[in-house]
Design a protein around this motif. Structure first.
Motif, mmCIF file in Angstrom:
data_model
loop_
_atom_site.group_PDB
_atom_site.id
_atom_site.type_symbol
_atom_site.label_atom_id
_atom_site.label_comp_id
_atom_site.label_asym_id
_atom_site.label_seq_id
_atom_site.Cartn_x
_atom_site.Cartn_y
_atom_site.Cartn_z
ATOM 1 N N VAL A 412 -8.612 7.970 3.660
ATOM 2 C CA VAL A 412 -7.983 7.202 2.581
ATOM 3 C C VAL A 412 -6.813 7.955 1.949
ATOM 4 O O VAL A 412 -5.942 7.339 1.333
ATOM 5 C CB VAL A 412 -9.016 6.841 1.492
ATOM 6 N N PHE A 413 -6.802 9.289 2.089
ATOM 7 C CA PHE A 413 -5.720 10.070 1.494
ATOM 8 C C PHE A 413 -4.544 10.257 2.452
ATOM 9 O O PHE A 413 -3.569 10.919 2.098
ATOM 10 C CB PHE A 413 -6.236 11.443 1.050
ATOM 11 N N ARG A 418 -4.107 1.694 4.531
ATOM 12 C CA ARG A 418 -4.539 0.611 3.640
ATOM 13 C C ARG A 418 -5.837 0.046 4.187
ATOM 14 O O ARG A 418 -5.907 -0.420 5.337
ATOM 15 C CB ARG A 418 -3.471 -0.491 3.553
ATOM 16 N N LEU A 419 -6.869 0.101 3.328
ATOM 17 C CA LEU A 419 -8.162 -0.416 3.746
ATOM 18 C C LEU A 419 -8.200 -1.938 3.702
ATOM 19 O O LEU A 419 -9.039 -2.562 4.336
ATOM 20 C CB LEU A 419 -9.266 0.156 2.843
ATOM 21 N N ASP A 420 -7.276 -2.541 2.946
ATOM 22 C CA ASP A 420 -7.197 -3.998 2.883
ATOM 23 C C ASP A 420 -6.362 -4.479 4.065
ATOM 24 O O ASP A 420 -5.148 -4.627 3.977
ATOM 25 C CB ASP A 420 -6.568 -4.419 1.545
ATOM 26 N N THR A 421 -7.018 -4.689 5.204
ATOM 27 C CA THR A 421 -6.286 -5.075 6.417
ATOM 28 C C THR A 421 -5.660 -6.455 6.307
ATOM 29 O O THR A 421 -4.706 -6.772 7.027
ATOM 30 C CB THR A 421 -7.236 -5.052 7.622
ATOM 31 N N VAL A 435 -1.693 10.668 -5.297
ATOM 32 C CA VAL A 435 -2.694 11.215 -6.208
ATOM 33 C C VAL A 435 -3.153 12.587 -5.723
ATOM 34 O O VAL A 435 -3.252 13.546 -6.499
ATOM 35 C CB VAL A 435 -3.889 10.249 -6.321
ATOM 36 N N LYS A 436 -3.437 12.705 -4.434
ATOM 37 C CA LYS A 436 -3.873 13.991 -3.882
ATOM 38 C C LYS A 436 -2.782 15.047 -4.031
ATOM 39 O O LYS A 436 -3.076 16.208 -4.358
ATOM 40 C CB LYS A 436 -4.245 13.813 -2.412
#
Length: 465
Positions: A412-413, A418-421, A435-436
């Motif tokens: 995810v980093f 994008r997890l929303d395919t 963010v990371k």
């Protein structure tokens, strides 16, 4: 091109280094050989001295035996008895034993012995009187013509003392070698470990974004310094390549933003020049939205490159992380309430001050909260907590929503993930990457885990960085 003087100086330095290293190795080799040679000579000399003394004792015992038989004339108990009695009185350095055919002691200053002919090494307990001296006796036994037994021997204490001295020397030598080896091993291991720790500290600093850090030289001009110079040269090359790559990326982003921005302006003018009923109006608006998304991606990439290069390190200032988190949550309270979700907070009242970049951290916390709001349904509880533990500020954003799969938790980093395919939500896949990068800029850590159900994001920031 490099001047001849510089080449000559480099050759002289390298020659001196080779000479110094070779001289050190030669001295060390000769010192080791000298010590080893001394040990070998000591052992050889001791063994030779033992052999010589053993032969001398044997000759003395043989001579004493021959003289005894010569004085007696006949090798039997009756003729040897007066000779042995006289020898006991006048030869205190020897030990005698005369036994008859029934193994009864007739004369002598020793206890009973089994009638075994030939050379014998006897314990001190066979001697008379039983003295405090517990050295062995060397002698020779003879079978007599009448069945009797005659033994003559002498004190072998000099040989015993020599053996003890030799073994003591060997043991002390082994102990000395062992002590020197352990001390040398500890010294070398400590030297190597310190050098490795120096490399580790340098590597950690480089991993945290300080690409200018190098391994300090010890000034000994040995192999470790030579290896450090090689590693520093490699780091110089890596820094140059990374800087070139970042510069190319920045140049591409800057150069691409200009034509895209001009294209957007042209499209806006085209919309203004045509009426609302124009058939191209809707397509131009879609093109403008795509250009806005592309411009946002380029802006995010530029900002991400700046974060990873440590460009914001000089803009750090002290701030209150608890108050910062409260200011981030405040605008989202009404949004969360409108979505039918619930927000719970647990923030310590007295939070220590942290040195950092409040604007970047505000954007990072906002991204985490917005992800929790966007990707969870109604009736979801979103929690935001901040705690203090062992000089570390822990910020946790969690929800009890549907969560994310295990295989997606590890990536995810990454960039553009994008997890929303289905792409039902806006975004370019760089939010959590940013963010990371912000957390790492503050020497912190960020971990994503399951909340059973939901997702828990834990950010740890050191109080002192």
């Amino acid at each position: 091109m490099m001047s001849w003087n510089r080449i000559s100086r480099r050759r002289n330095v390298e020659t001196r280094r080779i000479i110094a290293t070779t001289s050190f190795r030669i001295v060390t080799l000769f010192a080791g050989l000298f010590i080893l040679g001394g040990m070998v000579m000591t052992i050889t000399s001791g063994l030779y001295s033992q052999s010589t003394m053993r032969q001398q004792i044997r000759r003395e015992v043989e001579n004493e035996s021959h003289e005894t038989f010569a004085d007696a004339g006949v090798a039997d108990v009756r003729h040897l008895l007066p000779v042995v009695q006289g020898l006991i009185e006048h030869e205190p350095g020897f030990h005698y034993l005369l036994q008859d055919s029934g193994q009864v002691i007739v004369a002598g200053n020793m206890l009973h012995l089994r009638p075994v002919p030939g050379e014998r090494w006897l314990a001190w307990s066979h001697r008379l009187p039983k003295e405090i001296n517990q050295d062995i006796v060397y002698g020779i036994g003879y079978r007599l013509d009448d069945g009797g037994y005659y033994f003559v021997g002498m004190d072998a204490s000099p040989l015993t003392h020599l053996q003890r001295a030799l073994w003591t020397t060997i043991l002390w030598g082994i102990a000395g070698f062992g002590l020197i080896g352990v001390a040398g091993g500890l010294f070398l291991s400590n030297l190597i470990l310190k050098w490795i720790e120096t490399i580790s500290r340098t590597a950690r600093s480089i991993m945290q974004g300080d690409m200018s850090r190098r391994i300090p030289l010890r000034g000994t001009d040995d192999e470790l310094d030579h290896l450090s110079e090689s590693l520093n040269a490699m780091l110089d090359q890596n820094e140059y390549l990374i800087a070139s790559l970042k510069q190319v990326s920045n140049d591409i982003a800057h150069d691409m933003r200009r034509p895209l921005a001009r294209m957007r302006q042209n499209l806006e003018r085209a919309i203004g020049a045509h009426g609302p009923s124009d058939t191209m109006h809707e397509q131009v608006e879609c093109a403008i939205e795509d250009l806005d998304a592309a411009l946002e991606i380029f802006s995010s990439l530029l900002k991400l490159a700046q974060l990873e290069s440590g460009a914001w390190n000089n803009e750090m200032e002290p701030f209150d992380p608890a108050r910062l988190l409260e200011s981030v949550l405040e605008p989202y309270r009404s949004v969360i309430e409108d979505n039918g979700q619930r927000l719970e907070t647990e923030i310590i009242p007295a939070c220590p001050t942290v040195i950092g970049h409040p604007v970047l951290l505000r954007q990072a916390f906002s991204n985490l909260i917005e992800n929790a709001v966007r990707h969870t349904p109604d009736q979801t509880t979103i929690t935001a907590t901040i705690m203090l533990s062992d000089k570390t500020i822990t910020i946790e954003i969690a929800d009890n929503g549907p969560g994310i799969p295990d295989e997606a938790m590890l990536r995810v980093f990454d960039r553009f993930v994008r997890l929303d395919t289905s792409r039902t939500h806006d975004g370019n896949g760089l939010g959590l990457t940013m963010v990371k990068a912000v957390v790492q800029l503050h020497r912190g850590t960020i971990v994503l885990s399951h909340n059973n159900p939901g997702v828990r994001c834990i950010v740890k920031l050191p109080i002192e960085i």
